[in-house]
Design an enzyme around this catalytic site. Structure first.
Site, PDB file in Angstrom:
ATOM      1  N   LYS A  47       0.308  -1.227   0.042  1.00  0.00           N
ATOM      2  CA  LYS A  47       0.122  -0.079   0.598  1.00  0.00           C
ATOM      3  C   LYS A  47       0.588   1.173  -0.131  1.00  0.00           C
ATOM      4  O   LYS A  47       0.695   2.674  -1.318  1.00  0.00           O
ATOM      5  CB  LYS A  47      -0.399   0.111   1.372  1.00  0.00           C
ATOM      6  CG  LYS A  47      -1.744  -1.164   1.301  1.00  0.00           C
ATOM      7  CD  LYS A  47      -2.820  -1.147   2.747  1.00  0.00           C
ATOM      8  CE  LYS A  47      -3.432  -2.147   2.070  1.00  0.00           C
ATOM      9  NZ  LYS A  47      -4.913  -2.163   3.452  1.00  0.00           N
ATOM     10  N   CYS A  77      -0.676   0.283   5.746  1.00  0.00           N
ATOM     11  CA  CYS A  77      -1.791  -0.272   7.349  1.00  0.00           C
ATOM     12  C   CYS A  77      -2.472  -1.353   6.748  1.00  0.00           C
ATOM     13  O   CYS A  77      -2.558  -1.444   5.972  1.00  0.00           O
ATOM     14  CB  CYS A  77      -2.802   0.809   7.827  1.00  0.00           C
ATOM     15  SG  CYS A  77      -2.158   2.448   8.081  1.00  0.00           S
ATOM     16  N   ASP A  78      -1.999  -2.321   7.722  1.00  0.00           N
ATOM     17  CA  ASP A  78      -2.920  -3.424   7.212  1.00  0.00           C
ATOM     18  C   ASP A  78      -3.680  -4.441   8.640  1.00  0.00           C
ATOM     19  O   ASP A  78      -2.555  -3.830   9.103  1.00  0.00           O
ATOM     20  CB  ASP A  78      -2.946  -4.602   6.355  1.00  0.00           C
ATOM     21  CG  ASP A  78      -3.490  -5.171   6.070  1.00  0.00           C
ATOM     22  OD1 ASP A  78      -4.190  -5.299   5.903  1.00  0.00           O
ATOM     23  OD2 ASP A  78      -3.362  -6.637   6.221  1.00  0.00           O
ATOM     24  N   GLN A  79      -4.650  -3.864   8.862  1.00  0.00           N
ATOM     25  CA  GLN A  79      -4.926  -4.934  10.107  1.00  0.00           C
ATOM     26  C   GLN A  79      -5.440  -5.911   9.965  1.00  0.00           C
ATOM     27  O   GLN A  79      -6.670  -6.320   9.435  1.00  0.00           O
ATOM     28  CB  GLN A  79      -5.787  -4.078  11.140  1.00  0.00           C
ATOM     29  CG  GLN A  79      -5.841  -4.224  12.135  1.00  0.00           C
ATOM     30  CD  GLN A  79      -7.000  -3.629  13.756  1.00  0.00           C
ATOM     31  OE1 GLN A  79      -7.786  -2.953  12.613  1.00  0.00           O
ATOM     32  NE2 GLN A  79      -6.495  -3.546  14.375  1.00  0.00           N
ATOM     33  N   ALA A 121       0.445  -4.397  10.934  1.00  0.00           N
ATOM     34  CA  ALA A 121       1.724  -4.278  10.414  1.00  0.00           C
ATOM     35  C   ALA A 121       1.433  -2.455   9.410  1.00  0.00           C
ATOM     36  O   ALA A 121       0.495  -2.739   8.807  1.00  0.00           O
ATOM     37  CB  ALA A 121       1.718  -5.115   9.391  1.00  0.00           C
TER      38      ALA A 121
END
Length: 192
Positions: free
Chosen positions: A58, A74-76, A111
């Site tokens: 991203k 971001c990634d959750q 992350a």
């Protein structure tokens, strides 16, 4: 000293709200990746490694557009019994997910990747432990009707009424909501 200039590579409203509370210049821009394709192409990765790859992808997807700025990707993910619990996308699946989480502990893994000039300068991860109360079917159904958490990993919006579903949580509110910007800002400030 000039204000910090950030590009947030995210379409998430709650992430945008979090970063807007800080004294930084921020541009909101949707990442230019096919997230579903990336997931399909990387089925061999464990959940945490996949989240890290998505955060990195991203941020890097906007590197050419914003080469002079810090870009945050971001990634959750919600991890329950070692597996990713995906966004429900419909009410029946949200109810089903919450029934599984009821009375149990799961983890939210976030992350975060910060790039500048097409270079990764920070990779950061935070894991929160979430213990949900034992919920009745009617509590679950009423909650889903109230918050409509169809686009939320874990099938709850902690920032709205979802916090009421929990017995205990270990983690900062920002991290639970998907953007621990206080931590990231400190890491970015150290790179300036």
């Amino acid at each position: 000293m000039s204000r910090l200039e950030i590009v947030l590579a995210s379409s998430s409203k709650i992430r945008r709200d979090i970063i807007s509370n800080y004294d930084v210049d921020v541009i909101f821009y949707n990442p230019e990746i096919n997230e579903e394709q990336l997931k399909q192409d990387n089925l061999n990765l464990n959940p945490r490694s996949l989240a890290a790859l998505l955060a990195k992808s991203k941020a890097l997807s906007l590197a050419d557009k914003f080469s002079e700025k810090f870009i945050i990707g971001c990634d959750q993910i919600c991890i329950f019994n070692g597996k990713i619990m995906s966004k429900p996308l419909n009410e029946d699946k949200a109810i089903s997910n919450l029934k599984k989480l009821s009375g149990n502990t799961h983890n939210l893994f976030g992350a975060y990747c910060v790039t500048k000039g097409n270079e990764i300068i920070i990779e950061h991860q935070i894991e929160c432990e979430m213990e949900m109360r034992n919920l009745t079917d009617s509590e679950i159904e009423e909650y889903v009707a109230l918050d409509k958490p169809l686009e939320s990993c874990g099938a709850y919006k902690f920032e709205a009424n979802g916090f009421k579903l929990f017995k205990s949580v270990i983690g900062s509110l920002e991290a639970i909501n998907g953007l621990p910007f206080a931590d990231l800002k400190e890491l970015i400030d150290a790179k300036i």
